[in-house]
Design a protein around this motif. Structure first.
Motif, PDB file in Angstrom:
ATOM      1  N   ARG A 138     -32.980  17.510 -55.874  1.00  0.00           N
ATOM      2  CA  ARG A 138     -32.632  17.690 -54.594  1.00  0.00           C
ATOM      3  C   ARG A 138     -33.058  16.837 -53.618  1.00  0.00           C
ATOM      4  NH1 ARG A 138     -34.751  23.518 -53.199  1.00  0.00           N
ATOM      5  NH2 ARG A 138     -34.715  22.623 -51.060  1.00  0.00           N
ATOM      6  N   GLU A 139     -32.221  16.362 -52.697  1.00  0.00           N
ATOM      7  CA  GLU A 139     -32.352  15.636 -51.491  1.00  0.00           C
ATOM      8  C   GLU A 139     -32.916  16.266 -50.527  1.00  0.00           C
ATOM      9  OE1 GLU A 139     -32.600  12.140 -51.641  1.00  0.00           O
ATOM     10  OE2 GLU A 139     -32.217  12.335 -53.648  1.00  0.00           O
ATOM     11  N   PRO A 140     -33.930  15.605 -49.638  1.00  0.00           N
ATOM     12  CA  PRO A 140     -34.437  16.489 -48.433  1.00  0.00           C
ATOM     13  C   PRO A 140     -33.299  16.313 -47.344  1.00  0.00           C
ATOM     14  CG  PRO A 140     -35.341  14.226 -48.608  1.00  0.00           C
ATOM     15  CD  PRO A 140     -34.779  14.491 -49.904  1.00  0.00           C
ATOM     16  N   PRO A 141     -33.278  17.586 -46.330  1.00  0.00           N
ATOM     17  CA  PRO A 141     -32.230  17.388 -45.506  1.00  0.00           C
ATOM     18  C   PRO A 141     -32.579  15.993 -44.523  1.00  0.00           C
ATOM     19  CG  PRO A 141     -33.582  19.191 -45.298  1.00  0.00           C
ATOM     20  CD  PRO A 141     -34.105  18.637 -46.549  1.00  0.00           C
ATOM     21  N   PRO A 142     -31.110  15.450 -43.881  1.00  0.00           N
ATOM     22  CA  PRO A 142     -31.570  14.188 -43.340  1.00  0.00           C
ATOM     23  C   PRO A 142     -32.349  14.220 -42.382  1.00  0.00           C
ATOM     24  CG  PRO A 142     -29.211  15.295 -42.830  1.00  0.00           C
ATOM     25  CD  PRO A 142     -29.905  16.201 -44.137  1.00  0.00           C
ATOM     26  N   GLU A 143     -32.471  15.609 -41.577  1.00  0.00           N
ATOM     27  CA  GLU A 143     -33.749  15.424 -40.633  1.00  0.00           C
ATOM     28  C   GLU A 143     -35.137  15.019 -40.759  1.00  0.00           C
ATOM     29  OE1 GLU A 143     -33.027  19.813 -41.790  1.00  0.00           O
ATOM     30  OE2 GLU A 143     -31.699  17.961 -41.177  1.00  0.00           O
ATOM     31  N   VAL A 144     -35.379  15.196 -42.202  1.00  0.00           N
ATOM     32  CA  VAL A 144     -36.771  15.047 -42.725  1.00  0.00           C
ATOM     33  C   VAL A 144     -36.929  13.616 -43.147  1.00  0.00           C
ATOM     34  CG1 VAL A 144     -38.515  15.824 -44.553  1.00  0.00           C
ATOM     35  CG2 VAL A 144     -36.799  17.481 -43.340  1.00  0.00           C
TER      36      VAL A 144
ATOM     37  N   VAL B 157     -45.522  17.505 -40.880  1.00  0.00           N
ATOM     38  CA  VAL B 157     -45.675  17.339 -39.330  1.00  0.00           C
ATOM     39  C   VAL B 157     -44.351  17.696 -39.018  1.00  0.00           C
ATOM     40  CG1 VAL B 157     -46.019  15.851 -37.483  1.00  0.00           C
ATOM     41  CG2 VAL B 157     -47.287  15.571 -39.767  1.00  0.00           C
ATOM     42  N   GLY B 158     -44.123  18.685 -38.309  1.00  0.00           N
ATOM     43  CA  GLY B 158     -42.638  19.091 -37.735  1.00  0.00           C
ATOM     44  C   GLY B 158     -41.971  18.577 -36.710  1.00  0.00           C
ATOM     45  N   PRO B 159     -41.075  19.164 -36.196  1.00  0.00           N
ATOM     46  CA  PRO B 159     -40.371  18.609 -34.743  1.00  0.00           C
ATOM     47  C   PRO B 159     -41.401  18.814 -33.439  1.00  0.00           C
ATOM     48  CG  PRO B 159     -39.137  20.340 -35.678  1.00  0.00           C
ATOM     49  CD  PRO B 159     -40.255  20.125 -36.678  1.00  0.00           C
ATOM     50  N   ASP B 160     -41.307  18.091 -32.626  1.00  0.00           N
ATOM     51  CA  ASP B 160     -41.951  18.397 -31.533  1.00  0.00           C
ATOM     52  C   ASP B 160     -43.578  18.295 -31.501  1.00  0.00           C
ATOM     53  OD1 ASP B 160     -39.346  18.428 -30.189  1.00  0.00           O
ATOM     54  OD2 ASP B 160     -39.113  20.485 -30.705  1.00  0.00           O
ATOM     55  N   VAL B 161     -43.996  17.691 -32.229  1.00  0.00           N
ATOM     56  CA  VAL B 161     -45.408  17.413 -32.775  1.00  0.00           C
ATOM     57  C   VAL B 161     -45.853  15.980 -32.358  1.00  0.00           C
ATOM     58  CG1 VAL B 161     -47.274  17.432 -34.245  1.00  0.00           C
ATOM     59  CG2 VAL B 161     -45.631  19.184 -34.356  1.00  0.00           C
ATOM     60  N   VAL B 162     -46.783  16.165 -31.495  1.00  0.00           N
ATOM     61  CA  VAL B 162     -47.676  14.654 -31.215  1.00  0.00           C
ATOM     62  C   VAL B 162     -49.222  14.774 -31.843  1.00  0.00           C
ATOM     63  CG1 VAL B 162     -48.542  13.208 -29.327  1.00  0.00           C
ATOM     64  CG2 VAL B 162     -46.498  14.745 -28.902  1.00  0.00           C
ATOM     65  N   VAL B 163     -49.073  13.515 -32.643  1.00  0.00           N
ATOM     66  CA  VAL B 163     -50.261  13.525 -33.325  1.00  0.00           C
ATOM     67  C   VAL B 163     -50.958  12.131 -32.735  1.00  0.00           C
ATOM     68  CG1 VAL B 163     -51.552  12.803 -35.430  1.00  0.00           C
ATOM     69  CG2 VAL B 163     -49.384  14.348 -35.566  1.00  0.00           C
TER      70      VAL B 163
ATOM     71  N   ALA C 149     -46.674  13.448 -48.121  1.00  0.00           N
ATOM     72  CA  ALA C 149     -46.410  13.600 -46.667  1.00  0.00           C
ATOM     73  C   ALA C 149     -45.020  13.795 -46.366  1.00  0.00           C
ATOM     74  CB  ALA C 149     -47.252  13.019 -45.684  1.00  0.00           C
ATOM     75  N   VAL C 150     -44.563  14.852 -45.795  1.00  0.00           N
ATOM     76  CA  VAL C 150     -43.160  15.135 -44.989  1.00  0.00           C
ATOM     77  C   VAL C 150     -43.212  15.188 -43.652  1.00  0.00           C
ATOM     78  CG1 VAL C 150     -41.215  16.628 -44.757  1.00  0.00           C
ATOM     79  CG2 VAL C 150     -42.508  16.351 -47.114  1.00  0.00           C
ATOM     80  N   ILE C 151     -42.672  14.304 -42.929  1.00  0.00           N
ATOM     81  CA  ILE C 151     -42.830  13.975 -41.458  1.00  0.00           C
ATOM     82  C   ILE C 151     -41.514  14.039 -40.678  1.00  0.00           C
ATOM     83  CG2 ILE C 151     -43.575  12.407 -39.652  1.00  0.00           C
ATOM     84  CD1 ILE C 151     -45.560  11.189 -41.969  1.00  0.00           C
ATOM     85  N   ASP C 152     -41.257  14.939 -39.927  1.00  0.00           N
ATOM     86  CA  ASP C 152     -39.921  15.024 -38.997  1.00  0.00           C
ATOM     87  C   ASP C 152     -39.894  13.872 -38.156  1.00  0.00           C
ATOM     88  OD1 ASP C 152     -38.438  15.824 -36.707  1.00  0.00           O
ATOM     89  OD2 ASP C 152     -38.122  17.386 -38.242  1.00  0.00           O
ATOM     90  N   PRO C 153     -38.858  13.318 -38.173  1.00  0.00           N
ATOM     91  CA  PRO C 153     -38.628  11.898 -37.229  1.00  0.00           C
ATOM     92  C   PRO C 153     -38.764  12.369 -35.933  1.00  0.00           C
ATOM     93  CG  PRO C 153     -36.371  12.811 -38.156  1.00  0.00           C
ATOM     94  CD  PRO C 153     -37.482  13.576 -38.901  1.00  0.00           C
ATOM     95  N   ARG C 154     -38.706  13.505 -35.537  1.00  0.00           N
ATOM     96  CA  ARG C 154     -38.557  13.809 -34.168  1.00  0.00           C
ATOM     97  C   ARG C 154     -40.416  13.992 -33.608  1.00  0.00           C
ATOM     98  NH1 ARG C 154     -34.753  18.967 -34.394  1.00  0.00           N
ATOM     99  NH2 ARG C 154     -35.926  18.730 -36.365  1.00  0.00           N
ATOM    100  N   ALA C 155     -41.254  13.870 -34.699  1.00  0.00           N
ATOM    101  CA  ALA C 155     -42.627  14.028 -34.151  1.00  0.00           C
ATOM    102  C   ALA C 155     -43.075  12.535 -33.736  1.00  0.00           C
ATOM    103  CB  ALA C 155     -43.478  14.241 -35.801  1.00  0.00           C
TER     104      ALA C 155
END
Length: 72
Positions: free
Chosen positions: A4-10, A47-53, A27-33
């Protein structure tokens, strides 16, 4: 068996490294992080969307952060 391929937003660790962040290959990092310089993301972290590390923050193994949130 099919893979399975990850969804394009990941995005994955390779893309994070391109942004100057150290990330484990699992690790899986949302591009909106937003990952600031010096961040290290450990194995099996998500690390999901709308996260600031924040700068120089280390997420150890199996950490999941969902936004909106700021860590570090």
């Amino acid at each position: 068996m099919t893979t399975r391929e990850p969804p394009p937003e990941v995005s994955h660790a390779g893309e994070a490294r391109a942004r100057g962040v150290r990330a484990h290959p699992t690790a899986v990092i949302d591009p909106r992080a937003i990952l600031e310089p010096g961040v290290a993301i450990g194995p099996y972290c998500v690390v999901g969307p709308d996260v600031v590390v924040g700068r120089d923050t280390v997420l150890l193994a199996h950490v999941a952060v969902s936004g909106p949130a700021r860590v570090g």
